[in-house]
Design a protein around this motif. Structure first.
Motif, PDB file in Angstrom:
ATOM      1  N   ALA A 193       0.850  -1.185   0.000  1.00 58.54           N
ATOM      2  CA  ALA A 193       0.000   0.000   0.000  1.00 58.54           C
ATOM      3  C   ALA A 193       0.886   1.236   0.000  1.00 58.54           C
ATOM      4  N   LEU A 194       0.267   2.405  -0.291  1.00 61.64           N
ATOM      5  CA  LEU A 194       1.026   3.649  -0.355  1.00 61.64           C
ATOM      6  C   LEU A 194       1.324   4.213   1.027  1.00 61.64           C
ATOM      7  N   GLY A 195       0.325   4.224   1.887  1.00 56.97           N
ATOM      8  CA  GLY A 195       0.482   4.892   3.170  1.00 56.97           C
ATOM      9  C   GLY A 195       0.523   6.395   2.984  1.00 56.97           C
ATOM     10  N   GLY A 196       0.679   7.125   4.083  1.00 53.67           N
ATOM     11  CA  GLY A 196       0.746   8.572   3.986  1.00 53.67           C
ATOM     12  C   GLY A 196       1.942   9.047   3.199  1.00 53.67           C
ATOM     13  N   CYS A 197       3.046   8.327   3.253  1.00 52.07           N
ATOM     14  CA  CYS A 197       4.261   8.698   2.528  1.00 52.07           C
ATOM     15  C   CYS A 197       3.983   8.832   1.040  1.00 52.07           C
ATOM     16  N   GLY A 198       3.394   7.819   0.435  1.00 48.99           N
ATOM     17  CA  GLY A 198       3.168   7.842  -0.999  1.00 48.99           C
ATOM     18  C   GLY A 198       1.940   8.618  -1.415  1.00 48.99           C
ATOM     19  N   SER A 199       0.826   8.456  -0.675  1.00 47.35           N
ATOM     20  CA  SER A 199      -0.415   9.109  -1.086  1.00 47.35           C
ATOM     21  C   SER A 199      -0.329  10.623  -0.928  1.00 47.35           C
ATOM     22  N   MET A 200       0.252  11.096   0.191  1.00 47.43           N
ATOM     23  CA  MET A 200       0.348  12.541   0.391  1.00 47.43           C
ATOM     24  C   MET A 200       1.324  13.182  -0.585  1.00 47.43           C
ATOM     25  N   SER A 201       2.458  12.546  -0.813  1.00 47.96           N
ATOM     26  CA  SER A 201       3.430  13.135  -1.739  1.00 47.96           C
ATOM     27  C   SER A 201       2.892  13.142  -3.163  1.00 47.96           C
ATOM     28  N   ALA A 202       2.208  12.071  -3.573  1.00 47.69           N
ATOM     29  CA  ALA A 202       1.636  12.031  -4.922  1.00 47.69           C
ATOM     30  C   ALA A 202       0.564  13.099  -5.087  1.00 47.69           C
ATOM     31  N   GLY A 203      -0.351  13.194  -4.116  1.00 50.85           N
ATOM     32  CA  GLY A 203      -1.380  14.218  -4.193  1.00 50.85           C
ATOM     33  C   GLY A 203      -0.793  15.618  -4.212  1.00 50.85           C
ATOM     34  N   PHE A 204       0.243  15.833  -3.409  1.00 51.28           N
ATOM     35  CA  PHE A 204       0.883  17.146  -3.351  1.00 51.28           C
ATOM     36  C   PHE A 204       1.516  17.511  -4.688  1.00 51.28           C
TER      37      PHE A 204
END
Length: 343
Positions: A193-204
């Protein structure tokens, strides 16, 4: 053209490899997503972040991609900072307020005030935070965040290419490819899974890239294009906020009340939910790109907004909360499938 294809292919393969290699360390460190029926290692986020940064940075250094301008370099640094913030949230369960403040500071450092103006730039900062947390909220269903992020990155990349912003176009194509490599492991049943690390950076990165692509153009139309490019994310956040407020629940409190949860309540399978919302995201992105390119009128944006509001209104009627006694009487399997650590 060739360097873009080579960079994207490298990012896809590198992400898929890193996501697999980092699974065992993530399990040993107990870096796990416990919102699904089974614990899933959060190795996808670091893989996407590392692969995207490495391919874009190294490509610019060796000449595989065009030299990176200041905006792209600043966005890579800020996106990396948001990734570290999201990883800290995964490890230490940071409060949402801390995550929001950190994301806002990062966004304030990279928004192009020279083209947007101070007022519109501050609005853009708020919108970046909105989209960043929206992507974070999508990462609870197998294949969903990756699918929506992939099509959104592609759309933002096309908008950047139309503005002859080669650096941003390459960054978005590499991110789209990295998310595709992540999807090879995240499609149901997910192994990472992405977790906050991947999902937040991608969205940002997606949100700031879209702001750059629309900077200096009409505020009203730009708001419509940005909303179309992130239609599913916006609808999900709006639905959650409205539902929690109407039911007297604290907004920061997680719950099984996202778009995907409600569609699951209606009987859709996990792959069907990811495919349906991915198709919805693709439709919004298509309209946003066509309006940005001047191929269709801005009135088409109202159709995207209208459809999103209809979906929010219709799915808001799906019961997801219920009395405490009924929640307590659910079977362990249903409770596990609906458990959300942070929605």
């Amino acid at each position: 053209m060739l360097y873009g294809i080579a960079a994207a292919a490298t990012a896809l393969l590198l992400t898929a490899l890193l996501a697999a290699l980092l699974r065992a360390p993530a399990r040993r460190l107990r870096l796990l997503d416990r919102r699904r029926q089974r614990e899933v290692p959060l190795s996808g986020g670091p893989a996407v972040v590392l692969a995207t940064g490495a391919v874009v940075g190294a490509g610019g250094w060796v000449g595989l991609v065009p030299p990176l301008d200041d905006g792209v370099r600043d966005l890579l640094v800020a996106g990396g900072a948001v990734a570290v913030l999201g990883l800290a949230g995964d490890v230490w369960r940071l409060r949402r307020r801390a995550l929001a403040v950190g994301t806002a500071v990062a966004a304030a450092c990279v928004v192009p005030y020279g083209e947007t103006g101070v007022g519109a730039g501050l609005l853009a900062v708020g919108w970046v935070v909105w989209v960043t947390f929206g992507f974070r909220g999508l990462d609870h269903v197998d294949g969903l965040a990756g699918s929506v992020g992939m099509v959104t990155a592609f759309g933002v990349g096309v908008c950047a290419a139309l503005e002859v912003m080669d650096g941003f176009a390459v960054l978005m194509s590499v991110l789209a490819a990295a998310l595709t490599g992540f999807l090879l492991h995240n499609w149901h049943p997910a192994r990472v899974a992405l977790g906050g690390c991947g999902s937040m950076s991608a969205g940002f990165v997606l949100a700031v890239g879209a702001v750059y692509a629309r900077a200096g153009q009409g505020l009203g139309e730009s708001a419509g294009v940005l909303s179309a490019l992130t239609a599913v994310v916006g609808a999900d956040v709006l639905l959650v906020l409205v539902a929690r407020r109407l039911h007297g629940r604290p907004v920061p409190r997680g719950g099984p009340d996202h778009l995907a949860h409600r569609l699951r309540r209606l009987g859709l399978t996990v792959p069907a939910v990811a495919a349906l919302l991915g198709a919805g995201a693709s439709s919004g992105v298509l309209v946003g790109v066509l309006v940005h390119a001047g191929r269709v009128g801005a009135d088409a944006l109202w159709w995207v907004v209208g459809v999103a509001l209809v979906v929010v209104l219709a799915l808001s009627r799906v019961r997801v909360y219920g009395p405490r006694s009924r929640r307590a009487s659910r079977s362990p399997q249903v409770s596990a499938s609906l458990r959300v650590r942070s929605g």
